[in-house]
Write a protein that holds these residues in place. Structure first.
Motif, PDB file in Angstrom:
ATOM      1  N   ALA A  64      32.964   6.773  13.289  1.00  0.00           N
ATOM      2  CA  ALA A  64      31.921   7.618  12.919  1.00  0.00           C
ATOM      3  C   ALA A  64      31.378   6.781  10.939  1.00  0.00           C
ATOM      4  CB  ALA A  64      31.545   9.393  12.468  1.00  0.00           C
ATOM      5  N   GLY A  65      30.450   7.078  11.196  1.00  0.00           N
ATOM      6  CA  GLY A  65      29.224   6.069   9.657  1.00  0.00           C
ATOM      7  C   GLY A  65      29.932   4.840   8.973  1.00  0.00           C
ATOM      8  N   ARG A  66      29.855   3.821  10.497  1.00  0.00           N
ATOM      9  CA  ARG A  66      31.018   2.263  10.254  1.00  0.00           C
ATOM     10  C   ARG A  66      30.039   2.006  11.191  1.00  0.00           C
ATOM     11  NH1 ARG A  66      37.109   1.599  10.114  1.00  0.00           N
ATOM     12  NH2 ARG A  66      35.900  -0.401   9.572  1.00  0.00           N
ATOM     13  N   THR A  67      29.774   0.490  11.163  1.00  0.00           N
ATOM     14  CA  THR A  67      29.264  -0.343  10.863  1.00  0.00           C
ATOM     15  C   THR A  67      30.246  -1.580  11.472  1.00  0.00           C
ATOM     16  OG1 THR A  67      27.328  -0.106   9.515  1.00  0.00           O
ATOM     17  CG2 THR A  67      27.380  -2.385  11.199  1.00  0.00           C
ATOM     18  N   PHE A  68      29.775  -1.939  12.765  1.00  0.00           N
ATOM     19  CA  PHE A  68      30.815  -2.958  13.635  1.00  0.00           C
ATOM     20  C   PHE A  68      30.202  -3.966  13.946  1.00  0.00           C
ATOM     21  CE2 PHE A  68      32.630   1.509  13.810  1.00  0.00           C
ATOM     22  CZ  PHE A  68      34.492   1.201  13.285  1.00  0.00           C
ATOM     23  N   GLU A  69      31.314  -5.187  13.885  1.00  0.00           N
ATOM     24  CA  GLU A  69      30.508  -6.805  14.761  1.00  0.00           C
ATOM     25  C   GLU A  69      31.335  -6.921  16.128  1.00  0.00           C
ATOM     26  OE1 GLU A  69      29.092  -8.907  10.973  1.00  0.00           O
ATOM     27  OE2 GLU A  69      30.445  -9.730  11.176  1.00  0.00           O
ATOM     28  N   ILE A  70      30.498  -7.114  17.522  1.00  0.00           N
ATOM     29  CA  ILE A  70      31.234  -7.294  18.455  1.00  0.00           C
ATOM     30  C   ILE A  70      30.689  -8.289  18.986  1.00  0.00           C
ATOM     31  CG2 ILE A  70      31.384  -4.643  19.136  1.00  0.00           C
ATOM     32  CD1 ILE A  70      28.803  -4.894  20.748  1.00  0.00           C
ATOM     33  N   GLY A  71      31.185  -9.378  19.901  1.00  0.00           N
ATOM     34  CA  GLY A  71      31.450 -10.536  20.576  1.00  0.00           C
ATOM     35  C   GLY A  71      31.859 -10.952  21.118  1.00  0.00           C
ATOM     36  N   GLY A  72      32.036 -12.265  21.709  1.00  0.00           N
ATOM     37  CA  GLY A  72      32.962 -12.533  23.050  1.00  0.00           C
ATOM     38  C   GLY A  72      33.991 -13.297  22.205  1.00  0.00           C
ATOM     39  N   PRO A  73      34.802 -14.133  22.819  1.00  0.00           N
ATOM     40  CA  PRO A  73      35.717 -15.213  22.457  1.00  0.00           C
ATOM     41  C   PRO A  73      35.217 -16.451  21.788  1.00  0.00           C
ATOM     42  CG  PRO A  73      36.242 -15.045  24.402  1.00  0.00           C
ATOM     43  CD  PRO A  73      34.794 -13.920  24.076  1.00  0.00           C
ATOM     44  N   ASP A  74      33.563 -16.713  22.241  1.00  0.00           N
ATOM     45  CA  ASP A  74      33.402 -17.884  22.003  1.00  0.00           C
ATOM     46  C   ASP A  74      32.406 -18.232  21.049  1.00  0.00           C
ATOM     47  OD1 ASP A  74      34.355 -19.132  24.782  1.00  0.00           O
ATOM     48  OD2 ASP A  74      33.888 -18.334  25.829  1.00  0.00           O
ATOM     49  N   VAL A  75      31.980 -18.563  20.541  1.00  0.00           N
ATOM     50  CA  VAL A  75      31.579 -19.067  19.280  1.00  0.00           C
ATOM     51  C   VAL A  75      30.269 -20.636  19.869  1.00  0.00           C
ATOM     52  CG1 VAL A  75      30.049 -19.321  17.322  1.00  0.00           C
ATOM     53  CG2 VAL A  75      32.192 -17.980  17.501  1.00  0.00           C
ATOM     54  N   LEU A  76      28.826 -20.561  20.140  1.00  0.00           N
ATOM     55  CA  LEU A  76      28.364 -21.519  21.365  1.00  0.00           C
ATOM     56  C   LEU A  76      26.730 -21.656  20.147  1.00  0.00           C
ATOM     57  CD1 LEU A  76      28.982 -20.036  24.725  1.00  0.00           C
ATOM     58  CD2 LEU A  76      30.210 -21.906  23.427  1.00  0.00           C
TER      59      LEU A  76
END
Length: 298
Positions: free
Chosen positions: A194-206
């Motif tokens: 609660a009250g936090r910011t998260f970054e989400i993504g898959g395993p590939d940077v393209l």
């Protein structure tokens, strides 16, 4: 717990509602047309432009998901700001304990596009009412019906050769829509998010061009890419509207954002919701499979 989902009929929302129900929550699917809602949860009529309707919809809710945006409107920044302000105030008035919001990746110190700036503004406006907001920031979400994914798929399927603007060299970190939903459900079960910011993504940077080429390879299609550095955002959006079913306004908004690198730098979400996200190739296969199934059903 009782949970409201604003945006229940959208690309992410219609997948989130059944997962929340399966997790044992009582889901209120917020929609402007409850009489025609056929998804999971109990439909409740409300509009983000009407604070009173929001308060009624949120009554006795512990948490509320905010999955609303106005990309197809020319004044989307004003509309999204007003909607977020209303939602945050209504959540506080109704005694909601937390809001969960799906926003966009991008570095704050970058020259962010209007779309990504708006996403950041929405984060702050939702929290301004005083209710803790959990924000999940994502880049391109891969799944049948998602706008960014549909642009990718349709470009590959409609054009065996294409001229491309500079943004095809921008890096992004795509994520499967099912993994986005898994994170959205997961943070609800973790009070410390609660009250936090998260970054989400898959395993590939393209780079975007790599995404196009991988889809072409998976579908067994030829693809010749010819970069044209001087192709303007306006021409890019017109080009997209000609070869895909994305309207020019939405296309222009998304094209402007494609100049911003959107990759994950903070992986702390995995401390709370640990699992291995799908690779880009697997996400593409899943999206294509869902599309084929939908086409067969219709």
């Amino acid at each position: 717990m009782t949970v409201l989902v604003a945006g229940s009929t959208g690309f992410v929302g219609r997948r989130l509602c059944p997962e929340l129900v399966d997790a044992g929550h009582e889901v209120r699917a917020m929609t402007r047309h409850p009489e025609s809602y056929q998804g999971s949860g109990v439909p409740v009529g409300a509009d983000v432009a009407d604070v009173n309707s929001l308060r009624t919809a949120m009554a006795d809710c512990t948490a509320a998901y905010y999955l609303v945006h106005s990309l197809a409107e020319t004044d989307f920044e004003r509309r999204d700001a007003e909607a977020a302000r209303n939602f945050g105030r209504a959540a506080a008035a109704a005694g909601v304990q937390r809001v969960i919001y799906l926003g966009g990746l991008g570095e704050d110190n970058d020259d962010l596009s209007a779309h990504l700036r708006s996403r950041r503004e929405v984060e702050g406006l939702l929290a301004a009412g005083g209710v803790p907001v959990t924000t999940l920031r994502a880049g391109i979400i891969v799944g049948h019906g998602g706008i960014s994914w549909e642009i990718t798929r349709q470009l590959v399927e409609h054009l065996p050769a294409m001229i491309t603007p500079r943004w095809v060299r921008t890096r992004t970190q795509p994520i499967a829509v099912d993994d986005v939903v898994r994170y959205l459900v997961g943070v609800l079960a973790e009070p410390d998010t609660a009250g936090r910011t998260f970054e989400i993504g898959g395993p590939d940077v393209l780079e975007y061009v790599d995404m196009l080429r991988r889809v072409a390879r998976i579908e067994g299609r030829p693809l010749v890419v010819v970069p044209v550095p001087l192709l303007s955002p306006r021409l890019s959006s017109l080009w997209l509207s000609l070869v895909t079913d994305v309207d020019t306004t939405t296309g222009r908004t998304l094209v402007d954002s494609m100049s911003n690198e959107v990759v994950v730098h903070d992986t702390s979400i995995r401390d709370f919701v640990p699992f291995e996200p799908l690779s880009y190739a697997d996400a593409v296969l899943q999206a294509l499979g869902e599309r084929a199934k939908a086409s067969h059903a219709s």
